[in-house]
Scaffold this active site. Structure first.
Site, PDB file in Angstrom:
ATOM      1  N   HIS A 104       0.843  -1.198   0.000  1.00 27.13           N
ATOM      2  CA  HIS A 104       0.000   0.000   0.000  1.00 27.13           C
ATOM      3  C   HIS A 104       0.883   1.254   0.000  1.00 27.13           C
ATOM      4  O   HIS A 104       0.645   2.188  -0.776  1.00 27.13           O
ATOM      5  CB  HIS A 104      -0.911  -0.034   1.235  1.00 27.13           C
ATOM      6  CG  HIS A 104      -1.675   1.218   1.486  1.00 27.13           C
ATOM      7  ND1 HIS A 104      -3.010   1.357   1.159  1.00 27.13           N
ATOM      8  CD2 HIS A 104      -1.304   2.415   2.027  1.00 27.13           C
ATOM      9  CE1 HIS A 104      -3.415   2.573   1.486  1.00 27.13           C
ATOM     10  NE2 HIS A 104      -2.395   3.237   2.020  1.00 27.13           N
ATOM     11  N   GLU A 105       1.889   1.255   0.847  1.00 26.96           N
ATOM     12  CA  GLU A 105       2.769   2.427   0.915  1.00 26.96           C
ATOM     13  C   GLU A 105       3.547   2.606  -0.391  1.00 26.96           C
ATOM     14  O   GLU A 105       3.732   3.717  -0.871  1.00 26.96           O
ATOM     15  CB  GLU A 105       3.739   2.308   2.097  1.00 26.96           C
ATOM     16  CG  GLU A 105       3.054   2.309   3.459  1.00 26.96           C
ATOM     17  CD  GLU A 105       2.125   3.485   3.652  1.00 26.96           C
ATOM     18  OE1 GLU A 105       2.344   4.547   3.052  1.00 26.96           O
ATOM     19  OE2 GLU A 105       1.142   3.342   4.403  1.00 26.96           O
ATOM     20  N   HIS A 151       1.537   4.298  -2.942  1.00 29.27           N
ATOM     21  CA  HIS A 151       1.578   5.759  -2.777  1.00 29.27           C
ATOM     22  C   HIS A 151       2.838   6.335  -3.413  1.00 29.27           C
ATOM     23  O   HIS A 151       2.813   7.390  -4.033  1.00 29.27           O
ATOM     24  CB  HIS A 151       1.574   6.129  -1.294  1.00 29.27           C
ATOM     25  CG  HIS A 151       0.213   6.118  -0.669  1.00 29.27           C
ATOM     26  ND1 HIS A 151      -0.895   6.652  -1.279  1.00 29.27           N
ATOM     27  CD2 HIS A 151      -0.229   5.641   0.525  1.00 29.27           C
ATOM     28  CE1 HIS A 151      -1.948   6.505  -0.497  1.00 29.27           C
ATOM     29  NE2 HIS A 151      -1.569   5.884   0.605  1.00 29.27           N
ATOM     30  N   GLU A 204      -6.382   6.693  -1.060  1.00 27.15           N
ATOM     31  CA  GLU A 204      -6.326   5.497  -0.210  1.00 27.15           C
ATOM     32  C   GLU A 204      -6.957   4.309  -0.919  1.00 27.15           C
ATOM     33  O   GLU A 204      -6.409   3.213  -0.919  1.00 27.15           O
ATOM     34  CB  GLU A 204      -7.024   5.748   1.130  1.00 27.15           C
ATOM     35  CG  GLU A 204      -6.334   6.783   2.003  1.00 27.15           C
ATOM     36  CD  GLU A 204      -4.857   6.469   2.256  1.00 27.15           C
ATOM     37  OE1 GLU A 204      -4.505   5.296   2.438  1.00 27.15           O
ATOM     38  OE2 GLU A 204      -4.060   7.423   2.247  1.00 27.15           O
TER      39      GLU A 204
END
Lengths: 185, 467
Positions: free
Chosen positions: B142-143, B146, B219
């Protein structure tokens, strides 16, 4: 109007630019595939480097499991020797299987499982295995992207003109393994 | 994806200009209000704005990291985290980011950096102790999403610039009443005071609004990308569940950095949901669970895990099948030791793709009904239809694979649980009698046979070209 004479000139120029754009995007994708393959290669090498340490650590504890250890050593040597995507994939599968067997057998040796060095190697090998799997995933995605570019119109024209060749996928299971009935989930 | 990156870069520029504009407007308002000589407050504001923009871009990550009290982590200190970060970087095709750790029992994580080459991922020690490897992979993926989307650029700039402006406006708010009269008098002064007030009031609100706009879509997109990177949405879903369930607040997080974390670290402070920077966590978990092409929870998967999937969400208890040879407890297990869902017939014909849960498209070929998935390229055939087509029209059968292309582009072999689209029972993997080299998934209640992408063609071609 004074600038209308530019139109017949502009069309071929635009066409050439468009052509160059397609060609460059194909080249970019091909480089992506090569990079992805290099990444797999790095991780495979790392695994070859870790295995001798593992054997060294395990040997003292697993004196009775000679064949298991030999299988790993042999599979490693074989994997180092082969070349080509398909052969490499097959050799790596055999090596993965041999390593799994070793770790499975290691479960029977509580002393070994308490060994800090062994645990560390296990983490590193597990992770390297993961890295190979993810690198393979990334490689296959890149190959798919590239091969699609070779087949769809109009980039297929450019591809055939400049002799772009499709790249093979890195398959985890080889044909021989699929033949044996096994339960899949 | 490319468009998202472009929009992030564009908005970063807009944000910087906006913040600079706001600061200069501050200076201007102060100038009019206090009447400093040589418009010194405008010049100072401009200078501050430029310094802020430059440090925000080049040093924003360090500012955010030190604000969060993060320190660099060496490989030997936590090999698992370092390895997982490297694994995910490989899967996402990114250079490996720096790894930082925050000493805090509350599980959380964020990423920062102006581009993928200069990225940093920071996780709390609580995250490391509370999550298993699968969940950690989900969070890190997930990071990294980003990072890949350049969300980190935008979010770091917001943290630095908006944070500073909020601080400044706080300071001005406190000194506001001590102003003396300036060059302009009476009515005009009252008007200017109003303008100054509005500006002072507006800036933190604008900052808040930007924070709001910043996070929600990002997100969701990062969650979806993480699912794609790990090919295992259940890992992140269960990580989010654990993080959300944790009662502790992250001490070092504040209003300026809260939007950067994977789950809002200040969520226990109360306050209206209007001000929350993240989408509701339940909705995020639900969306991940709906990406069910790998089944709910511990489906078989490509990459391997050192630990057994511990906090698996589904209630169904895994029961080993009788016809499975007992698998030894392998630490390097992929598909082998993973359980299969027990038969659980649903009430009606769901017509959901056994692979990816998309609705199947029904069609006919050579007079027989066929269901195919336009997403993953699989084909479901009734037993009678299969026998008939194989005997009578293998060519038409082979054509089916072209009719249902593998749009998702995944290698579906050995991935995920599969259930019968008619009765919902788990399919059994068996060699096809007519072509024993191909292992297909059969409904135990005789509703039909599932072929993954390209499997039908392989079987049919073998029939055409003869054994």
């Amino acid at each position: 109007m004074p600038w209308t004479w530019l139109i017949p000139l502009a069309i071929p120029v635009l066409l050439v630019l468009w052509f160059v754009g397609i060609y460059n995007s194909l080249v970019r994708r091909r480089v992506q595939v090569q990079n992805a393959w290099a990444q797999i290669d790095v991780q495979l090498k790392r695994r070859y480097d870790l295995i001798p340490n593992l054997i060294e650590t395990v040997k003292g504890y697993m004196a009775h499991e000679r064949t298991v250890l030999e299988n790993v050593t042999k599979a490693r040597q074989q994997a180092i020797d082969v070349s080509g995507v398909a052969d490499q994939a097959q050799a790596e599968n055999i090596l993965t299987g041999a390593l799994r067997q070793l770790f499975a057998v290691a479960e029977n040796y509580p002393d070994l499982k308490a060994n800090q060095n062994f645990l560390q190697l296990q983490e590193e090998l597990t992770s390297t295995e993961n890295k190979i799997a993810f690198a393979r995933q990334f490689y296959n995605d890149a190959v798919q992207d590239y091969n699609t570019g070779l087949q769809v119109f109009p980039s297929s024209l450019v591809a055939s003109m400049f002799g772009f060749r499709s790249k093979p996928f890195f398959e985890l299971e080889d044909a021989a393994q699929r033949e044996a009935p096994q339960v899949r989930f | 994806m490319q468009r998202h990156i472009q929009s992030n870069k564009r908005w970063s520029v807009v944000l910087v200009l906006l913040c600079m504009g706001l600061l200069v407007a501050f200076g201007w308002a102060l100038d009019l209000y206090y009447g400093f000589p040589y418009h010194v407050s405008i010049l100072i504001a401009l200078g501050v704005a430029i310094v802020l923009a430059v440090t925000g871009y080049f040093g924003g990550d360090d500012v955010v990291l030190s604000l969060s009290r993060a320190r660099p982590l060496s490989h030997d200190e936590n090999p698992r985290l370092d390895n997982v970060v490297e694994e995910m970087a490989i899967a996402a095709g990114l250079p490996k980011p720096r790894v930082f750790v925050i000493e805090d029992p509350s599980p959380n994580a964020f990423a920062t950096g102006r581009n993928p080459r200069e990225a940093t991922i920071a996780v709390t020690t609580g995250l490391l102790t509370k999550l298993n490897r699968d969940e950690l992979q989900g969070v890190i993926a997930h990071e990294l999403a980003h990072v890949r989307n350049y969300d980190t650029l935008f979010m770091t700039l917001i943290a630095v610039m908006v944070g500073t402006i909020a601080l400044l406006s706080d300071a001005i708010w406190r000194t506001r009443w001590r102003g003396r009269g300036g060059r302009v008098g009476g009515q005009a002064q009252a008007l200017l005071m109003l303008v100054a007030l509005v500006l002072i009031l507006l800036s933190p609100i604008a900052a808040k609004l930007i924070q709001l706009a910043a996070s929600r879509r990002r997100e969701y997109l990062a969650d979806a990308s993480a699912a794609l990177i790990t090919r295992y949405p259940a890992g992140l879903a269960s990580a989010l569940q654990k993080i959300a369930a944790d009662p502790a607040d992250l001490v070092s997080a504040n209003r300026a950095t809260q939007h950067m974390y994977i789950v809002n670290p200040l969520r226990h402070e109360g306050g209206s949901s209007l001000w929350s920077t993240h989408p509701p966590i339940e909705e995020r978990i639900a969306r991940l669970r709906r990406m069910a092409y790998l089944g709910e929870g511990e489906g078989a998967r490509g990459p391997l895990t050192a630990e057994p999937p511990s906090a698996a969400p589904p209630a169904a208890t895994p029961t080993p099948l009788s016809d499975v040879p007992a698998t030894p407890p392998l630490p390097l297990t992929a598909a082998a030791a993973l359980p299969m869902t027990p038969p659980a017939p649903k009430t009606a014909d769901t017509n959901a793709c056994p692979r990816c849960q998309e609705p199947l498209a029904k069609g006919r070929t050579a007079g027989q009904e066929v269901r195919g998935c336009r997403a993953c390229g699989g084909i479901f055939l009734g037993e009678a239809a299969l026998a008939d087509l194989l005997a009578r029209a293998p060519k038409r059968l082979a054509d089916l694979d072209r009719r249902y292309p593998n749009r998702l582009g995944m290698d579906w072999q050995n991935l995920g649980d599969k259930t019968c689209p008619v009765c919902g029972t788990a399919l059994r993997a068996q060699p096809l009698p007519q072509h024993p080299r191909t292992i297909v998934d059969r409904c135990p209640h005789g509703h039909g046979v599932w072929f993954d992408d390209q499997e039908v063609a392989r079987v049919a071609d073998a029939r055409v070209s003869g054994p």
